[in-house]
Design a protein around this motif. Structure first.
Motif, PDB file in Angstrom:
ATOM      1  N   ALA A  95      43.561  44.838  43.976  1.00 42.03           N
ATOM      2  CA  ALA A  95      44.544  45.793  43.456  1.00 42.03           C
ATOM      3  C   ALA A  95      44.633  45.712  41.942  1.00 42.03           C
ATOM      4  O   ALA A  95      44.793  46.742  41.251  1.00 42.03           O
ATOM      5  CB  ALA A  95      45.907  45.522  44.088  1.00 42.03           C
ATOM      6  N   GLY A  96      44.533  44.488  41.392  1.00 44.85           N
ATOM      7  CA  GLY A  96      44.550  44.336  39.943  1.00 44.85           C
ATOM      8  C   GLY A  96      43.360  45.006  39.295  1.00 44.85           C
ATOM      9  O   GLY A  96      43.490  45.627  38.224  1.00 44.85           O
ATOM     10  N   LEU A  97      42.191  44.905  39.923  1.00 36.48           N
ATOM     11  CA  LEU A  97      40.999  45.553  39.386  1.00 36.48           C
ATOM     12  C   LEU A  97      41.149  47.073  39.384  1.00 36.48           C
ATOM     13  O   LEU A  97      40.925  47.737  38.366  1.00 36.48           O
ATOM     14  CB  LEU A  97      39.779  45.141  40.209  1.00 36.48           C
ATOM     15  CG  LEU A  97      38.472  45.851  39.873  1.00 36.48           C
ATOM     16  CD1 LEU A  97      38.028  45.549  38.461  1.00 36.48           C
ATOM     17  CD2 LEU A  97      37.380  45.471  40.873  1.00 36.48           C
ATOM     18  N   VAL A  98      41.530  47.610  40.530  1.00 35.63           N
ATOM     19  CA  VAL A  98      41.677  49.067  40.644  1.00 35.63           C
ATOM     20  C   VAL A  98      42.780  49.556  39.704  1.00 35.63           C
ATOM     21  O   VAL A  98      42.617  50.560  38.996  1.00 35.63           O
ATOM     22  CB  VAL A  98      41.977  49.469  42.101  1.00 35.63           C
ATOM     23  CG1 VAL A  98      42.273  50.960  42.201  1.00 35.63           C
ATOM     24  CG2 VAL A  98      40.809  49.098  42.999  1.00 35.63           C
TER      25      VAL A  98
ATOM     26  N   ALA B  43      27.724  49.646  31.719  1.00 35.53           N
ATOM     27  CA  ALA B  43      27.694  48.715  30.588  1.00 35.53           C
ATOM     28  C   ALA B  43      29.070  48.163  30.259  1.00 35.53           C
ATOM     29  O   ALA B  43      29.184  47.104  29.639  1.00 35.53           O
ATOM     30  CB  ALA B  43      27.108  49.408  29.359  1.00 35.53           C
ATOM     31  N   GLY B  44      30.115  48.855  30.671  1.00 37.32           N
ATOM     32  CA  GLY B  44      31.461  48.367  30.409  1.00 37.32           C
ATOM     33  C   GLY B  44      31.731  47.009  31.018  1.00 37.32           C
ATOM     34  O   GLY B  44      32.566  46.252  30.523  1.00 37.32           O
ATOM     35  N   PHE B  45      31.000  46.665  32.085  1.00 37.84           N
ATOM     36  CA  PHE B  45      31.204  45.367  32.730  1.00 37.84           C
ATOM     37  C   PHE B  45      30.705  44.219  31.860  1.00 37.84           C
ATOM     38  O   PHE B  45      31.039  43.068  32.105  1.00 37.84           O
ATOM     39  CB  PHE B  45      30.492  45.328  34.085  1.00 37.84           C
ATOM     40  CG  PHE B  45      31.218  46.087  35.148  1.00 37.84           C
ATOM     41  CD1 PHE B  45      32.181  45.473  35.915  1.00 37.84           C
ATOM     42  CD2 PHE B  45      30.948  47.431  35.373  1.00 37.84           C
ATOM     43  CE1 PHE B  45      32.865  46.169  36.892  1.00 37.84           C
ATOM     44  CE2 PHE B  45      31.619  48.148  36.348  1.00 37.84           C
ATOM     45  CZ  PHE B  45      32.587  47.522  37.108  1.00 37.84           C
ATOM     46  N   LEU B  46      29.886  44.516  30.856  1.00 37.92           N
ATOM     47  CA  LEU B  46      29.405  43.477  29.959  1.00 37.92           C
ATOM     48  C   LEU B  46      30.348  43.255  28.792  1.00 37.92           C
ATOM     49  O   LEU B  46      30.111  42.395  27.954  1.00 37.92           O
ATOM     50  CB  LEU B  46      28.023  43.850  29.419  1.00 37.92           C
ATOM     51  CG  LEU B  46      26.920  43.954  30.468  1.00 37.92           C
ATOM     52  CD1 LEU B  46      25.645  44.450  29.830  1.00 37.92           C
ATOM     53  CD2 LEU B  46      26.694  42.613  31.140  1.00 37.92           C
TER      54      LEU B  46
ATOM     55  N   PHE C 292      33.949  52.686  38.777  1.00 37.15           N
ATOM     56  CA  PHE C 292      34.132  52.743  40.228  1.00 37.15           C
ATOM     57  C   PHE C 292      32.796  52.967  40.933  1.00 37.15           C
ATOM     58  O   PHE C 292      32.522  52.357  41.970  1.00 37.15           O
ATOM     59  CB  PHE C 292      35.111  53.857  40.590  1.00 37.15           C
ATOM     60  CG  PHE C 292      36.544  53.520  40.304  1.00 37.15           C
ATOM     61  CD1 PHE C 292      37.257  52.663  41.126  1.00 37.15           C
ATOM     62  CD2 PHE C 292      37.185  54.059  39.203  1.00 37.15           C
ATOM     63  CE1 PHE C 292      38.581  52.340  40.863  1.00 37.15           C
ATOM     64  CE2 PHE C 292      38.513  53.745  38.926  1.00 37.15           C
ATOM     65  CZ  PHE C 292      39.208  52.893  39.758  1.00 37.15           C
ATOM     66  N   ALA C 293      31.959  53.826  40.351  1.00 42.13           N
ATOM     67  CA  ALA C 293      30.645  54.066  40.937  1.00 42.13           C
ATOM     68  C   ALA C 293      29.798  52.800  40.907  1.00 42.13           C
ATOM     69  O   ALA C 293      29.069  52.497  41.862  1.00 42.13           O
ATOM     70  CB  ALA C 293      29.937  55.197  40.191  1.00 42.13           C
ATOM     71  N   THR C 294      29.917  52.049  39.826  1.00 37.49           N
ATOM     72  CA  THR C 294      29.156  50.805  39.714  1.00 37.49           C
ATOM     73  C   THR C 294      29.598  49.794  40.753  1.00 37.49           C
ATOM     74  O   THR C 294      28.762  49.115  41.374  1.00 37.49           O
ATOM     75  CB  THR C 294      29.328  50.208  38.304  1.00 37.49           C
ATOM     76  OG1 THR C 294      28.863  51.156  37.332  1.00 37.49           O
ATOM     77  CG2 THR C 294      28.547  48.915  38.154  1.00 37.49           C
ATOM     78  N   LEU C 295      30.893  49.669  40.956  1.00 40.14           N
ATOM     79  CA  LEU C 295      31.402  48.728  41.956  1.00 40.14           C
ATOM     80  C   LEU C 295      30.897  49.088  43.355  1.00 40.14           C
ATOM     81  O   LEU C 295      30.494  48.217  44.124  1.00 40.14           O
ATOM     82  CB  LEU C 295      32.924  48.696  41.919  1.00 40.14           C
ATOM     83  CG  LEU C 295      33.564  48.010  40.708  1.00 40.14           C
ATOM     84  CD1 LEU C 295      35.073  48.221  40.708  1.00 40.14           C
ATOM     85  CD2 LEU C 295      33.235  46.525  40.701  1.00 40.14           C
ATOM     86  N   GLY C 296      30.938  50.372  43.687  1.00 36.39           N
ATOM     87  CA  GLY C 296      30.436  50.801  44.984  1.00 36.39           C
ATOM     88  C   GLY C 296      28.947  50.523  45.128  1.00 36.39           C
ATOM     89  O   GLY C 296      28.476  50.054  46.176  1.00 36.39           O
TER      90      GLY C 296
ATOM     91  N   LEU D 202      33.651  41.107  39.294  1.00 38.08           N
ATOM     92  CA  LEU D 202      33.001  41.275  40.596  1.00 38.08           C
ATOM     93  C   LEU D 202      33.648  40.410  41.668  1.00 38.08           C
ATOM     94  O   LEU D 202      33.579  40.739  42.854  1.00 38.08           O
ATOM     95  CB  LEU D 202      31.512  40.954  40.478  1.00 38.08           C
ATOM     96  CG  LEU D 202      30.711  41.864  39.530  1.00 38.08           C
ATOM     97  CD1 LEU D 202      29.258  41.434  39.494  1.00 38.08           C
ATOM     98  CD2 LEU D 202      30.830  43.327  39.943  1.00 38.08           C
ATOM     99  N   VAL D 203      34.278  39.300  41.259  1.00 35.80           N
ATOM    100  CA  VAL D 203      34.958  38.449  42.247  1.00 35.80           C
ATOM    101  C   VAL D 203      36.082  39.205  42.942  1.00 35.80           C
ATOM    102  O   VAL D 203      36.454  38.888  44.079  1.00 35.80           O
ATOM    103  CB  VAL D 203      35.504  37.167  41.572  1.00 35.80           C
ATOM    104  CG1 VAL D 203      36.680  37.470  40.664  1.00 35.80           C
ATOM    105  CG2 VAL D 203      35.903  36.130  42.623  1.00 35.80           C
ATOM    106  N   ALA D 204      36.617  40.234  42.285  1.00 34.35           N
ATOM    107  CA  ALA D 204      37.722  41.002  42.866  1.00 34.35           C
ATOM    108  C   ALA D 204      37.286  41.796  44.085  1.00 34.35           C
ATOM    109  O   ALA D 204      38.111  42.109  44.947  1.00 34.35           O
ATOM    110  CB  ALA D 204      38.326  41.939  41.818  1.00 34.35           C
ATOM    111  N   VAL D 205      36.000  42.141  44.169  1.00 35.52           N
ATOM    112  CA  VAL D 205      35.512  42.915  45.317  1.00 35.52           C
ATOM    113  C   VAL D 205      34.685  42.047  46.265  1.00 35.52           C
ATOM    114  O   VAL D 205      34.075  42.566  47.200  1.00 35.52           O
ATOM    115  CB  VAL D 205      34.682  44.144  44.860  1.00 35.52           C
ATOM    116  CG1 VAL D 205      35.538  45.100  44.057  1.00 35.52           C
ATOM    117  CG2 VAL D 205      33.462  43.704  44.049  1.00 35.52           C
ATOM    118  N   GLU D 206      34.656  40.731  46.047  1.00 39.83           N
ATOM    119  CA  GLU D 206      33.860  39.842  46.885  1.00 39.83           C
ATOM    120  C   GLU D 206      34.316  39.865  48.334  1.00 39.83           C
ATOM    121  O   GLU D 206      33.522  39.601  49.252  1.00 39.83           O
ATOM    122  CB  GLU D 206      33.919  38.417  46.331  1.00 39.83           C
ATOM    123  CG  GLU D 206      33.292  37.350  47.209  1.00 39.83           C
ATOM    124  CD  GLU D 206      31.822  37.594  47.526  1.00 39.83           C
ATOM    125  OE1 GLU D 206      31.322  36.995  48.478  1.00 39.83           O
ATOM    126  OE2 GLU D 206      31.183  38.411  46.821  1.00 39.83           O
TER     127      GLU D 206
END
Length: 423
Positions: A21-24, A122-125, A227-231, A384-388
């Protein structure tokens, strides 16, 4: 999230749902306010909060990895002394872990080439000041780097490959010590591991806040592409776990001489428990029932399955390497054979030490050293740990399937049928 708790380490409860929830929430908040007059102030406040949380997450990696490796490898070495059946089981386990790691090195890059990472990733970096890749040595330097002449310096430089090899050797040496000395050192490392788990439990308890702060900056850079990257990440990493699960069917059919339909029908109840609990340990009773339905000797199932649950996570090297390779593609890093070989070695050793941990802790402790050894930035792991919790479903289903498959293969070996099994 349920934990596969087996070697005496403390049970840690991780607020996985709140972290997601914090990530989203952070991504939506950042996207909504990006470009507004007050966004610069918000980002200025959020950036140090996220950075501090990220640093706190990383500071426990080396001591926790050290303690878990010593405990895990010593446990495996002691299990190997239980007889030929135990050694045969461990041989199957080692071979399948290697196969899973090598398969990911082959298929994950091909999958990412066929289905590239979405734009905006690239935002994840941008989740830390050190989100840069490092040089990985050539083949000659790779071989010489396996042993660190100064283990303290290696720890200071986070040289994970020589560190993992050192602690693996230390674990094997401890097993050979007299009983009193061995128990003293194992108690020391168990206490160290528990202390580190308390700290990382505190850090992950505030993960929703840290991930929310980091996600704000990611949203500003990547926008809706995050969001697309996470999916995309969840699907590709889960695909590597699916390959391991399917390999379990091959092991049962070829090695255990079980018909495909019979194995599928027998496994469904255990896989359903794995899906609902995300715990191999909680799935053990259902796995025992599945083994009986396939006609596996009760003595074999009662011995091999608990051993497999204690020391075997079939999907770990494959899926952990998949995460590291994914982040490497995010960073534009080159994955040459030396880099992949480094990742495979660390992934195999680390997998032994993470079998008792909840998914969130296992993710940080397992993938972090692999990424560091491969010269891949570790900062994206904090998000990425948030969606593990989603790929972890496939991790558990794959582990449960492979545990039963290995049991069928061991039971089918006629040379072992007359050997008495030790509890």
């Amino acid at each position: 999230m349920a934990s596969d708790k087996e070697n005496g380490l403390m049970d840690i409860r991780i607020p996985a749902g709140w972290t997601l929830a914090g990530l989203v929430g952070g991504l939506l908040f950042g996207m909504a306010l990006h470009g507004t007059p007050g966004f610069a102030v918000i980002e200025m406040i959020a950036a140090p909060i996220g950075s501090i949380w990220l640093d706190a997450l990383q500071m426990t990696i080396i001591p926790l990895v050290a303690s878990l490796l010593v405990l895990g490898i010593s446990q495996m070495a002691q299990a190997a002394s239980a007889g030929r059946v135990a050694r045969h089981t461990i041989s199957w386990i080692f071979a399948l872990l290697v196969l899973g790691a090598i398969s990911t090195c082959i298929f994950m890059p091909l999958l990412l080439e066929a289905f590239p990472i979405p734009e905006g990733a690239a935002g994840f970096l941008m989740t830390g000041d050190s989100a840069t890749t490092s040089e990985v040595p050539g083949v000659g330097s790779f071989v010489t780097s396996l042993v660190a002449p100064n283990i303290i310096a290696a720890a200071a430089q986070t040289s994970m490959l020589p560190l993992t090899i050192f602690f693996a050797l230390l674990a094997l040496a401890i097993v050979r010590l007299p009983t009193g000395q061995r128990d003293t050192l194992l108690a020391l490392f168990r206490a160290l591991g528990n202390a580190m788990l308390v700290i990382i439990g505190w850090v992950l308890a505030v993960a929703p806040v840290g991930v929310f702060a980091l996600a704000i900056g990611v949203a500003a850079t990547g926008g809706g592409g995050a969001f697309a990257t996470l999916g995309h990440y969840i699907l590709t990493v889960t695909a590597m776990g699916t390959l391991v699960m399917l390999a379990g069917y091959v092991v049962a059919i070829v090695g255990g001489r079980i018909g495909p339909l019979a194995f599928t029908r027998a496994m469904l109840p255990a896989q359903a428990v794995a899906l609902s609990t995300q715990s191999s340990l909680a799935s053990l009773p259902a796995m025992l029932v599945s083994a009986r339905r396939m006609g596996i000797r009760e003595s074999t199932a009662d011995f091999v399955l608990p051993l497999a649950v204690a020391i075997f996570r079939a999907t770990s090297p494959a899926m952990n390497l998949a995460v590291a390779i994914y982040v490497a593609h995010l960073a534009g890093a080159t994955l040459d054979p030396a880099t992949l070989a480094t990742g495979v070695l660390v992934a195999l050793i680390i997998s032994v030490g993470s079998v008792s941990l909840p998914g969130s802790i296992s993710f940080v402790i397992s993938v972090g050293p692999i990424a560091l050894a491969m010269g891949v930035p570790v900062e994206p792991l904090a998000l990425l740990v948030a969606v593990e919790m989603l790929p972890d479903i496939m991790r558990t289903i794959g582990n449960v399937t492979m545990d039963v498959a290995v049991t069928t293969a061991v039971d089918h070996d006629d040379d072992l049928r007359e050997e008495p099994l030790q509890p």
